[in-house]
Write a protein that holds these residues in place. Structure first.
Motif, mmCIF file in Angstrom:
data_model
loop_
_atom_site.group_PDB
_atom_site.id
_atom_site.type_symbol
_atom_site.label_atom_id
_atom_site.label_comp_id
_atom_site.label_asym_id
_atom_site.label_seq_id
_atom_site.Cartn_x
_atom_site.Cartn_y
_atom_site.Cartn_z
ATOM 1 N N PRO A 1 3.741 1.368 -7.744
ATOM 2 C CA PRO A 1 2.756 2.241 -7.091
ATOM 3 C C PRO A 1 1.952 1.472 -6.052
ATOM 4 C CG PRO A 1 2.696 2.487 -9.485
ATOM 5 C CD PRO A 1 3.553 1.291 -9.198
ATOM 6 N N GLY A 2 1.352 2.198 -5.114
ATOM 7 C CA GLY A 2 0.571 1.571 -4.055
ATOM 8 C C GLY A 2 -0.671 0.877 -4.575
ATOM 9 N N LYS B 1 1.495 10.395 0.282
ATOM 10 C CA LYS B 1 0.987 9.173 -0.310
ATOM 11 C C LYS B 1 1.034 9.229 -1.835
ATOM 12 C CE LYS B 1 -2.188 7.260 3.129
ATOM 13 N NZ LYS B 1 -3.579 6.800 3.353
ATOM 14 N N GLY B 2 1.413 8.099 -2.436
ATOM 15 C CA GLY B 2 1.390 8.010 -3.892
ATOM 16 C C GLY B 2 2.584 8.640 -4.567
ATOM 17 N N THR B 3 3.726 8.741 -3.863
ATOM 18 C CA THR B 3 4.922 9.333 -4.481
ATOM 19 C C THR B 3 5.370 8.522 -5.688
ATOM 20 O OG1 THR B 3 5.642 10.240 -2.363
ATOM 21 C CG2 THR B 3 7.308 10.023 -4.085
ATOM 22 N N THR B 4 5.315 7.182 -5.573
ATOM 23 C CA THR B 4 5.688 6.326 -6.704
ATOM 24 C C THR B 4 4.478 6.184 -7.616
ATOM 25 O OG1 THR B 4 7.213 5.075 -5.302
ATOM 26 C CG2 THR B 4 6.570 4.063 -7.379
ATOM 27 N N THR B 5 4.548 6.828 -8.784
ATOM 28 C CA THR B 5 3.409 6.849 -9.692
ATOM 29 C C THR B 5 3.552 5.872 -10.853
ATOM 30 O OG1 THR B 5 4.411 8.677 -10.937
ATOM 31 C CG2 THR B 5 2.885 9.241 -9.152
ATOM 32 N N ASP C 1 -4.138 2.848 -4.323
ATOM 33 C CA ASP C 1 -4.277 4.176 -4.929
ATOM 34 C C ASP C 1 -5.729 4.404 -5.331
ATOM 35 O OD1 ASP C 1 -3.494 6.651 -5.801
ATOM 36 O OD2 ASP C 1 -1.747 5.897 -6.901
ATOM 37 N N LYS D 1 0.822 -1.194 0.000
ATOM 38 C CA LYS D 1 0.000 0.000 0.000
ATOM 39 C C LYS D 1 0.868 1.260 0.000
ATOM 40 C CE LYS D 1 -3.588 0.032 2.712
ATOM 41 N NZ LYS D 1 -4.456 -0.080 3.900
ATOM 42 N N ARG D 2 0.237 2.377 -0.295
ATOM 43 C CA ARG D 2 0.946 3.655 -0.232
ATOM 44 C C ARG D 2 1.437 3.903 1.195
ATOM 45 N NH1 ARG D 2 -3.620 7.558 -2.213
ATOM 46 N NH2 ARG D 2 -4.797 5.998 -1.013
ATOM 47 N N ASN D 3 2.642 4.405 1.301
ATOM 48 C CA ASN D 3 3.277 4.752 2.580
ATOM 49 C C ASN D 3 3.580 3.554 3.488
ATOM 50 O OD1 ASN D 3 3.302 7.449 1.888
ATOM 51 N ND2 ASN D 3 2.540 8.148 3.870
ATOM 52 N N GLY E 1 -5.463 6.692 -10.172
ATOM 53 C CA GLY E 1 -4.953 5.721 -9.214
ATOM 54 C C GLY E 1 -5.211 4.292 -9.648
#
Length: 409
Positions: free
Chosen positions: A68-69, A43-47, A72, A19-21, A77
């Motif tokens: 990515p998370g 949150k969501g830095t890796t796109t 998202d 998940k994100r973070n 997302g």
């Protein structure tokens, strides 16, 4: 790619998911000892998936993949989540990172189930150990039902548990398969193999393409002798050689001319056919190519390439193969669709045939995924070299060196 580098397709692909973070990027950076991925509390830095080829002890050459998370949100997302799931198709070892301060979520459990269904070796990492407690750790153990070989508690922030995680990643990597060869097992020491390499507008300037590099290396490993010529010099080279070659290996696009110039008592095959055998799909590709004979007006054929490249005016995938299909089918109105790189449709049912490149830039797991998708949906699949040999009427000769395949024709 330098000729001194291990090709990406031959490296162990290690994917970091979660998940994100949860700390996917932080854990990957800690494992590698490098800042490979951007880390942020947002949150969501890796796109988009991030790929990095490197050496990682004790595994050796690897490709590290950050994703990515999986939680998202929104329309954009959902596209990022889809990209994460696509990375699973090429993952040799999956690292599922869970936020230790929160515990395993429904998204984590669903992803773990998907990893298990795909039979991917994995390690579940509980990150942020500095924020968790013994009760949390015990709850996670019970909810995941994993033994210690597949579970690691770490802190990417302090480095605690990272060395042990690296050891576990190496330990769960798929057991080493019997060594495979492109051509080495077909040659004896001092045999001569002639490689036909066209040099035209599509040839990369100053270098050979990957299958040609790999084949030359395999011939050297066999203690055999490689002779490299252009298709226009083959006939003259065969006359001037002091000994009869064991085999001629050609670029598929020159198949017809090379077949005409190669005496029948010399084995003939192509880089693409050798690559299909190496990837484990030669039999499926030979069976699949016969679908060309049943194509009708309005049928759709997918031409798929595993890499992206600058299209030339006479590009093989978008120009030559469609032209050869039209010629072979007597001018029938066949619809052609193309994909390249990571693009490969989930739903293949509208296609009557898939013609894939040799897959030299895809690792074995992703190539097998594509093959299984086609097989599961009942869609015949072949590759460039086999298709070209078939329409030129020389497929049987080009697989003569493989008795089990030869008997199929």
């Amino acid at each position: 790619m330098s000729m001194n580098q291990t090709p990406m397709s031959e490296r162990v692909h290690i994917g970091f998911f979660g998940k994100r973070n949860a700390g996917k990027s932080s854990v990957m950076n800690a494992v590698t000892g490098q800042d490979l991925a951007v880390v942020s509390e947002v949150k969501g830095t890796t796109t988009d998936p991030v790929y990095k080829s490197m050496e990682l002890l004790p595994l050796g050459p690897v490709v590290m993949m950050d994703t990515p998370g999986i939680d998202d949100e929104g329309e954009l997302g959902s596209l990022r989540v889809k990209k994460s799931y696509q990375v699973l198709n090429k993952t040799d070892v999956a690292v599922l990172v869970i936020d230790g301060a929160v515990g395993a979520s429904e998204e984590d459990m669903a992803l773990l189930e998907r990893i298990r269904k795909k039979d991917i070796p994995f390690v579940v990492v509980i990150n942020k150990k500095e924020l968790s407690d013994k009760e949390m750790e015990e709850n996670v153990r019970q909810s995941l039902s994993l033994d210690d070989s597949q579970l690691a508690f770490v802190s990417a922030a302090t480095g605690e548990g990272i060395y042990g995680l690296k050891e576990k990643i190496a330990a769960v990597a798929a057991a080493e398969e019997p060594e495979k060869y492109l051509v080495r097992d077909l040659l004896d020491p001092s045999d001569v193999a002639v490689l036909v390499v066209p040099i035209d507008s599509a040839a990369p300037k100053g270098r050979l393409i990957l299958p040609q590099q790999q084949t030359i290396r395999d011939i050297l490993e066999a203690g055999a002798i490689s002779v490299v010529v252009k298709e226009t010099e083959l006939k003259d080279a065969l006359e001037k050689l002091g000994t009869k070659p064991k085999m001629v290996i050609t670029d598929s696009q020159a198949f017809a001319q090379v077949a005409a110039d190669t005496p029948d008592d010399i084995l003939l095959t192509s880089f693409s056919i050798l690559m299909a055998r190496y990837k484990g799909n030669l039999e499926q590709a030979v069976r699949g190519v016969t679908a060309l004979d049943s194509l009708e007006d309005g049928d759709t054929v997918l031409i798929s390439e595993g890499c992206t490249h600058h299209r030339q005016c006479d590009d093989i995938g978008t120009v030559k193969i469609p032209r050869w299909i039209r010629e072979y089918t007597g001018g029938k109105e066949i619809r052609i669709e193309t994909t390249s790189g990571t693009e490969f449709p989930d739903d293949l049912t509208k296609y009557k045939l898939i013609i894939h490149c040799g897959g030299c830039m895809l690792n074995e797991r992703e190539m097998k995924y594509r093959l299984s998708c086609a097989a599961d949906q009942g869609v015949p699949m072949t590759n460039y070299g086999i298709m070209i040999a078939y329409v030129k009427g020389i497929l049987k000769r080009s697989v003569e060196t493989f008795p089990e395949i030869y008997k199929m024709l």
